[in-house]
Design a protein around this motif. Sequence first.
Motif, PDB file in Angstrom:
ATOM      1  N   ILE A  45       0.848  -1.184   0.000  1.00 39.94           N
ATOM      2  CA  ILE A  45       0.000   0.000   0.000  1.00 39.94           C
ATOM      3  C   ILE A  45       0.889   1.242   0.000  1.00 39.94           C
ATOM      4  CG2 ILE A  45      -1.713   1.341   1.266  1.00 39.94           C
ATOM      5  CD1 ILE A  45      -2.822  -1.258   2.379  1.00 39.94           C
ATOM      6  N   ILE A  46       0.697   2.106  -0.991  1.00 40.00           N
ATOM      7  CA  ILE A  46       1.463   3.342  -1.110  1.00 40.00           C
ATOM      8  C   ILE A  46       0.535   4.514  -0.812  1.00 40.00           C
ATOM      9  CG2 ILE A  46       2.811   4.821  -2.642  1.00 40.00           C
ATOM     10  CD1 ILE A  46       4.183   2.188  -2.023  1.00 40.00           C
ATOM     11  N   ALA A  47       0.993   5.451  -0.001  1.00 39.06           N
ATOM     12  CA  ALA A  47       0.186   6.624   0.359  1.00 39.06           C
ATOM     13  C   ALA A  47       0.902   7.896  -0.090  1.00 39.06           C
ATOM     14  CB  ALA A  47      -0.061   6.660   1.860  1.00 39.06           C
ATOM     15  N   ILE A  48       0.164   8.767  -0.802  1.00 38.65           N
ATOM     16  CA  ILE A  48       0.697  10.044  -1.262  1.00 38.65           C
ATOM     17  C   ILE A  48      -0.363  11.123  -1.055  1.00 38.65           C
ATOM     18  CG2 ILE A  48       1.580  11.360  -3.224  1.00 38.65           C
ATOM     19  CD1 ILE A  48       2.518   8.775  -4.476  1.00 38.65           C
ATOM     20  N   ASP A  49      -0.079  12.063  -0.192  1.00 33.96           N
ATOM     21  CA  ASP A  49      -0.978  13.190   0.052  1.00 33.96           C
ATOM     22  C   ASP A  49      -2.407  12.743   0.368  1.00 33.96           C
ATOM     23  OD1 ASP A  49      -1.587  15.929   0.269  1.00 33.96           O
ATOM     24  OD2 ASP A  49      -2.323  15.990  -1.790  1.00 33.96           O
ATOM     25  N   GLY A  50      -2.538  11.793   1.281  1.00 34.15           N
ATOM     26  CA  GLY A  50      -3.854  11.316   1.681  1.00 34.15           C
ATOM     27  C   GLY A  50      -4.486  10.337   0.727  1.00 34.15           C
ATOM     28  N   PHE A  51      -3.822  10.048  -0.367  1.00 39.20           N
ATOM     29  CA  PHE A  51      -4.321   9.099  -1.354  1.00 39.20           C
ATOM     30  C   PHE A  51      -3.507   7.816  -1.236  1.00 39.20           C
ATOM     31  CE2 PHE A  51      -3.296   7.443  -5.697  1.00 39.20           C
ATOM     32  CZ  PHE A  51      -4.531   6.871  -5.968  1.00 39.20           C
ATOM     33  N   SER A  52      -4.182   6.671  -1.246  1.00 43.77           N
ATOM     34  CA  SER A  52      -3.447   5.410  -1.121  1.00 43.77           C
ATOM     35  C   SER A  52      -4.015   4.369  -2.080  1.00 43.77           C
ATOM     36  CB  SER A  52      -3.501   4.893   0.312  1.00 43.77           C
ATOM     37  OG  SER A  52      -4.829   4.597   0.695  1.00 43.77           O
ATOM     38  N   TRP A  53      -3.148   3.495  -2.541  1.00 38.40           N
ATOM     39  CA  TRP A  53      -3.543   2.402  -3.426  1.00 38.40           C
ATOM     40  C   TRP A  53      -2.515   1.288  -3.313  1.00 38.40           C
ATOM     41  CZ3 TRP A  53       0.017   5.799  -4.840  1.00 38.40           C
ATOM     42  CH2 TRP A  53       0.976   5.455  -5.794  1.00 38.40           C
ATOM     43  N   ALA A 106     -11.987  11.793 -22.420  1.00 37.22           N
ATOM     44  CA  ALA A 106     -12.188  11.721 -23.869  1.00 37.22           C
ATOM     45  C   ALA A 106     -10.886  11.585 -24.643  1.00 37.22           C
ATOM     46  CB  ALA A 106     -12.977  12.917 -24.384  1.00 37.22           C
ATOM     47  N   ILE A 107      -9.859  12.353 -24.303  1.00 36.15           N
ATOM     48  CA  ILE A 107      -8.614  12.247 -25.063  1.00 36.15           C
ATOM     49  C   ILE A 107      -7.440  11.764 -24.208  1.00 36.15           C
ATOM     50  CG2 ILE A 107      -9.203  13.927 -26.840  1.00 36.15           C
ATOM     51  CD1 ILE A 107      -7.732  16.018 -25.232  1.00 36.15           C
ATOM     52  N   VAL A 108      -7.548  11.901 -22.916  1.00 36.96           N
ATOM     53  CA  VAL A 108      -6.529  11.393 -21.997  1.00 36.96           C
ATOM     54  C   VAL A 108      -7.216  10.900 -20.736  1.00 36.96           C
ATOM     55  CG1 VAL A 108      -4.575  12.819 -22.779  1.00 36.96           C
ATOM     56  CG2 VAL A 108      -6.168  13.719 -21.065  1.00 36.96           C
ATOM     57  N   ASP A 109      -6.500  10.148 -19.922  1.00 36.12           N
ATOM     58  CA  ASP A 109      -7.023   9.686 -18.637  1.00 36.12           C
ATOM     59  C   ASP A 109      -6.325  10.454 -17.525  1.00 36.12           C
ATOM     60  OD1 ASP A 109      -8.651   7.795 -19.836  1.00 36.12           O
ATOM     61  OD2 ASP A 109      -7.086   6.265 -19.817  1.00 36.12           O
ATOM     62  N   LYS A 110      -7.086  11.096 -16.664  1.00 34.06           N
ATOM     63  CA  LYS A 110      -6.537  11.911 -15.590  1.00 34.06           C
ATOM     64  C   LYS A 110      -6.482  11.124 -14.283  1.00 34.06           C
ATOM     65  CE  LYS A 110      -7.282  16.218 -13.032  1.00 34.06           C
ATOM     66  NZ  LYS A 110      -8.144  17.418 -12.869  1.00 34.06           N
ATOM     67  N   LEU A 111      -5.357  11.204 -13.597  1.00 35.30           N
ATOM     68  CA  LEU A 111      -5.219  10.548 -12.302  1.00 35.30           C
ATOM     69  C   LEU A 111      -5.986  11.343 -11.257  1.00 35.30           C
ATOM     70  CD1 LEU A 111      -3.942   8.381 -10.486  1.00 35.30           C
ATOM     71  CD2 LEU A 111      -1.951   9.878 -10.232  1.00 35.30           C
ATOM     72  N   VAL A 112      -6.938  10.686 -10.595  1.00 35.00           N
ATOM     73  CA  VAL A 112      -7.750  11.333  -9.569  1.00 35.00           C
ATOM     74  C   VAL A 112      -7.728  10.488  -8.294  1.00 35.00           C
ATOM     75  CG1 VAL A 112      -9.269  12.472 -11.218  1.00 35.00           C
ATOM     76  CG2 VAL A 112      -9.824  10.174 -10.422  1.00 35.00           C
ATOM     77  N   LYS A 113      -8.135  11.073  -7.223  1.00 34.35           N
ATOM     78  CA  LYS A 113      -8.115  10.361  -5.951  1.00 34.35           C
ATOM     79  C   LYS A 113      -9.385   9.567  -5.700  1.00 34.35           C
ATOM     80  CE  LYS A 113      -5.063  13.700  -3.638  1.00 34.35           C
ATOM     81  NZ  LYS A 113      -4.899  14.597  -2.470  1.00 34.35           N
ATOM     82  N   ASN A 114     -10.417   9.837  -6.471  1.00 35.73           N
ATOM     83  CA  ASN A 114     -11.705   9.174  -6.279  1.00 35.73           C
ATOM     84  C   ASN A 114     -11.900   8.091  -7.323  1.00 35.73           C
ATOM     85  OD1 ASN A 114     -14.328   8.399  -5.874  1.00 35.73           O
ATOM     86  ND2 ASN A 114     -15.217  10.432  -6.085  1.00 35.73           N
ATOM     87  N   LYS A 115     -11.860   6.839  -6.911  1.00 30.94           N
ATOM     88  CA  LYS A 115     -11.970   5.716  -7.832  1.00 30.94           C
ATOM     89  C   LYS A 115     -13.393   5.502  -8.345  1.00 30.94           C
ATOM     90  CE  LYS A 115     -11.808   1.510  -6.209  1.00 30.94           C
ATOM     91  NZ  LYS A 115     -11.372   0.306  -5.484  1.00 30.94           N
ATOM     92  N   PHE A 116     -14.363   6.210  -7.779  1.00 35.23           N
ATOM     93  CA  PHE A 116     -15.750   5.952  -8.123  1.00 35.23           C
ATOM     94  C   PHE A 116     -16.231   6.771  -9.317  1.00 35.23           C
ATOM     95  CE2 PHE A 116     -15.336   5.052  -3.553  1.00 35.23           C
ATOM     96  CZ  PHE A 116     -15.622   3.707  -3.579  1.00 35.23           C
TER      97      PHE A 116
END
Length: 209
Positions: A45-53, A106-116
């Motif tokens: 589990i990696i955590a970065i700025d309150g985000f973890s995955w 639509a043209i790129v995928d943006k990294l976000v903290k909300n997986k939903f």
Amino acid sequence: MEVYRKDVSVIDISLLNLSKNNIIKFNLTTKEVNNTEYTVWSDTIIAIDGFSWTVKPSYMDNYLLRGDLLFLSLLRKNNFKRDLFFTFGFDETQHLNLGDYLLNTAIVDKLVKNKFKKYPSSQEFETTIEAVLKLAKLLNTYSNDEMSMIGNFRYYILLIINFDIESINKSSAKNLFFIMDKFLPEEAFPYLFESWKTNADILREKLIK
């Protein structure tokens, strides 16, 4: 490349270790970067700025490759200070298991903290598509690469139209056809393959029924 969007850095993940400028910043020293090698790895589990995955091994279920370690270092250094995007169709084996946190724009995928939230609303998608297709007039129609690029983009739009039809969202499907036909008229931008045009005709028929 042409010093137009200085706020954008384009990075080839596989060439991270070859960077010799300040575009790419790691949370490692130059010596540590140079000495980084693949390492034994288990689900972590990696955590970065309150985000973890969870980052899983990327090689033989036991190792994390050098490029993945450097990409992880880049993510830690960036700390969500700058938006990070993956090009459409990015190899899933190279994004450190972040697939559930990529928002399709639509043209790129943006990294976000909300997986939903995986996909934009129909209105957001249509707005983005229209903004992009307006630039089609700037393409060099004598360039096979540029014509192939816009042709593949049109195919992606047709996939979304098909999805909208199957989801009984015909209003959005019609809007996308209108935008596509307005900015990508077939006489100026022919279909790359006859089968794609056939598919478009079939989808149009479904909207009429």
